[in-house]
Structure formats: structure tokens, C-alpha cells
Design an enzyme around this catalytic site. Structure first.
Site, PDB file in Angstrom:
ATOM      1  N   CYS A  75      27.525  36.046  60.558  1.00  0.00           N
ATOM      2  CA  CYS A  75      27.844  37.476  60.439  1.00  0.00           C
ATOM      3  C   CYS A  75      26.604  38.258  60.013  1.00  0.00           C
ATOM      4  CB  CYS A  75      28.940  37.686  59.396  1.00  0.00           C
ATOM      5  SG  CYS A  75      30.588  37.309  59.975  1.00  0.00           S
ATOM      6  N   ASP A  95      45.219  32.605  42.525  1.00  0.00           N
ATOM      7  CA  ASP A  95      44.517  32.176  41.317  1.00  0.00           C
ATOM      8  C   ASP A  95      45.153  32.753  40.056  1.00  0.00           C
ATOM      9  OD1 ASP A  95      42.322  31.035  39.751  1.00  0.00           O
ATOM     10  OD2 ASP A  95      41.657  33.118  39.532  1.00  0.00           O
ATOM     11  N   MET A 115      35.449  40.736  60.840  1.00  0.00           N
ATOM     12  CA  MET A 115      35.286  39.631  59.891  1.00  0.00           C
ATOM     13  C   MET A 115      35.348  40.121  58.450  1.00  0.00           C
ATOM     14  SD  MET A 115      35.347  36.953  61.649  1.00  0.00           S
ATOM     15  CE  MET A 115      35.118  35.897  60.231  1.00  0.00           C
TER      16      MET A 115
END
Length: 170
Positions: free
Chosen positions: A76, A132, A117
Site C-alpha cells: 500500500c 480486546d 485498504m
């Protein structure tokens, strides 16, 4: 189907040369979801998670991830992003007993290459952050349906994902 752009004539990976491409306003929108126990969603909504404001932290994680996409995805291009918006929508328990949190990321730039992306990375990081922060009470959470919802700008124009999704729900 066109050829893969990240390989040269010898089949070696390379970063696509975008120097000759015109700069244009580009938008990428991605979405995803994390399924969890209803009690986990209640903790998120009430703001009583031990690690703090789950959605606020996940939003910041998504923004940070979009900005770092070129550090995470090898081919990228680093981009100057002009806008990153992360939205969440709560889906309370269905008949199957699973509650969900939808995430949608909208990323924009003016440049020679798109921001799909960056939007996908933002959604992924935001959902990982929810996991998390809530794993102490629900290790069975499942992240799913991470996909490009739409993109605009550039030579190829617009794309709107035709598959059923939570588009416009976040």
C-alpha cells in the site's frame, strides 16, 4: 477478470507505480461486525467496561489504523488522508441470542490511488479493539462480514458492493 496489479512481468511483487495517475477525490467505505453475548453488548452500551469507553477507544483505533495502513499492508502507498469517520450501530439480541455491533469506516483523500485498504484496515482495527476491550467477559466474540461497501473516484469510477450487507446501517 483483469490481471493482478501487484506483480511485475516476472511474477515478482512490487508497489504499483501511480505517478502518472491523476489526483482525484477518492472515497472508500468498508463495514464489518462483531457478534457477542447480549450481556457483553450491555456492558459496552452502559460504559462500564473495565478498560473504559469501548466505542470511543475503538473509534480512535480505527482512525489510527487507517493512517498506518501502508505500515501494515506491504504494497500500500502512504497516503495523505483528508477524512476518516468511524460509525457504530448496535443490534440487540436476535432470536438466535446473539447481539452485534456494526462498524462502518469512511475514508477520503485527494490523490492518485484509492483508499479502500485504509477503510478495510480501519474497520478491522476498530473491531479488534472491541474484542480486546471486552475479551475478559466474552472470549467467544466473532468478527465477520468485513468488506468493501463502496468506493468512488479514480479512473475505474464507483463501485457499490451488491452483496447483502449492513450498508447504511452504521
Amino acid at each position: 477478470m483483469s490481471t493482478l496489479t501487484h506483480f511485475d512481468d516476472q511474477g515478482q511483487a512490487h508497489m504499483v507505480d501511480v505517478a502518472a495517475k491523476a489526483a482525484s477525490h477518492r472515497i472508500g467505505v468498508a463495514g464489518g461486525r462483531i457478534d457477542m453475548l447480549p450481556a457483553t453488548l450491555a456492558i459496552i452500551e452502559s460504559g462500564t467496561a473495565k478498560k473504559g469507553d469501548v466505542l470511543g477507544i475503538a473509534r480512535i483505533a480505527g482512525i489510527m489504523a487507517a493512517k498506518k495502513t501502508s505500515d501494515l499492508i506491504p504494497l500500500c502507498h502512504p497516503l495523505a488522508l483528508t477524512r476518516i469517520a468511524i460509525e457504530f450501530k448496535v443490534l440487540h439480541a436476535s432470536e438466535a441470542g446473539t447481539s452485534s455491533l456494526l462498524c462502518q469506516a469512511t475514508v477520503e483523500t485527494v490523490g492518485p490511488t484509492g483508499v479502500e485498504m485504509e477503510a478495510l484496515t480501519a474497520v478491522s482495527a476498530a473491531l479488534l479493539t472491541v474484542y480486546d476491550m471486552c475479551k475478559a467477559v466474552d472470549r467467544g466474540m466473532v468478527m465477520t462480514d468485513i468488506k468493501l461497501l463502496e468506493k468512488h473516484g479514480g479512473k475505474s469510477g464507483s463501485f457499490i458492493n451488491p452483496s447483502p450487507s449492513h450498508h447504511d446501517n452504521a
